[in-house]
Design an enzyme around this catalytic site. Structure first.
Site, PDB file in Angstrom:
ATOM      1  N   ASP A   1       0.866  -1.178   0.000  1.00  0.00           N
ATOM      2  CA  ASP A   1       0.000   0.000   0.000  1.00  0.00           C
ATOM      3  C   ASP A   1       0.906   1.232   0.000  1.00  0.00           C
ATOM      4  O   ASP A   1       2.133   1.116  -0.175  1.00  0.00           O
ATOM      5  CB  ASP A   1      -1.008  -0.042   1.167  1.00  0.00           C
TER       6      ASP A   1
ATOM      7  N   CYS B   1       3.225  -3.106   3.974  1.00  0.00           N
ATOM      8  CA  CYS B   1       2.392  -1.940   4.301  1.00  0.00           C
ATOM      9  C   CYS B   1       3.156  -1.143   5.358  1.00  0.00           C
ATOM     10  O   CYS B   1       4.352  -1.367   5.544  1.00  0.00           O
ATOM     11  CB  CYS B   1       0.987  -2.356   4.741  1.00  0.00           C
ATOM     12  N   GLY B   2       2.485  -0.209   6.020  1.00  0.00           N
ATOM     13  CA  GLY B   2       3.220   0.649   6.959  1.00  0.00           C
ATOM     14  C   GLY B   2       3.916  -0.147   8.046  1.00  0.00           C
ATOM     15  O   GLY B   2       5.116  -0.006   8.282  1.00  0.00           O
TER      16      GLY B   2
HETATM   17  C1  RB5 Z   1      -1.874   2.861   6.321  1.00  0.00           C
HETATM   18  O1  RB5 Z   1      -1.874   4.142   6.853  1.00  0.00           O
HETATM   19  C2  RB5 Z   1      -1.473   1.847   7.375  1.00  0.00           C
HETATM   20  O2  RB5 Z   1      -2.522   1.666   8.268  1.00  0.00           O
HETATM   21  C3  RB5 Z   1      -1.096   0.539   6.712  1.00  0.00           C
HETATM   22  O3  RB5 Z   1      -0.040   0.762   5.848  1.00  0.00           O
HETATM   23  C4  RB5 Z   1      -0.657  -0.572   7.631  1.00  0.00           C
HETATM   24  O4  RB5 Z   1       0.329  -0.143   8.515  1.00  0.00           O
HETATM   25  C5  RB5 Z   1      -1.726  -1.322   8.289  1.00  0.00           C
HETATM   26  O5  RB5 Z   1      -1.506  -2.300   9.008  1.00  0.00           O
END
Ligand code: RB5
Length: 150
Positions: free
Chosen positions: A8, A65-66
């Site tokens: 993401d 992801c983050g």
């Molecule tokens: C996005 O802001 C963030 O919530 C996502 O990248 C991740 O860390 C979710 O677990």
């Protein structure tokens, strides 16, 4: 080896670096996106990576992801996926030796690029040990079968 890679917006910068690492290691990369910093929903990209791996289009997956937490939760809903959220080279290596992890999950806001690159290299190079660990994976597969039966 062919690796499906998805992220993401929180994982985009690290994904771009790690795609380069994979290609330098001779890996064929299937880039499932995202491709820009617009805010997106990580389950959509988890689904693409999971389906690539479970269909056999990809040998393995890499998802970012983050924190890696959301991706790992979503990925592990798919029967046949063994997604491992790892934080260092030790856990990346053990996820292969003991868990036969077929998807490596990383946190783009957690890891430095050099650490992540080393994790990916070790994860690619480390075989599953089988033996007593296979018996445990068989039990996970049985849990999936029990759940799918309803
Ligand atoms: C996005 O802001 C963030 O919530 C996502 O990248 C991740 O860390 C979710 O677990």
């Amino acid at each position: 080896m062919r690796v499906a890679v998805g992220c993401d917006h929180g994982g985009l910068a690290l994904k771009d670096v790690l795609c380069g690492v994979l290609k330098s290691a001779g890996v064929e990369v299937l880039d499932m996106g995202t491709g820009n910093e617009d805010s997106v929903d990580y389950p959509d990209f988890a689904a693409k990576v999971a389906r690539s791996v479970t269909s056999g289009d990809a040998d393995r997956g890499l998802a970012i992801c983050g924190t890696g937490i959301g991706m790992s939760i979503a990925l592990n809903k798919y029967p046949g996926v063994r997604a491992a959220l790892c934080h260092d080279s030790f856990t990346a290596r053990l996820s292969r030796q003991h868990n036969d992890a077929n998807i490596l999950v990383l946190g783009g806001r957690v890891l430095g690029q050099e650490v992540a690159a080393d994790m990916v290299k070790q994860w690619l190079a480390t075989p599953f040990e089988g033996g007593r660990h296979q018996k445990r994976l068989d039990k996970i597969t049985q849990i999936e079968r029990d759940i799918c039966k309803g």
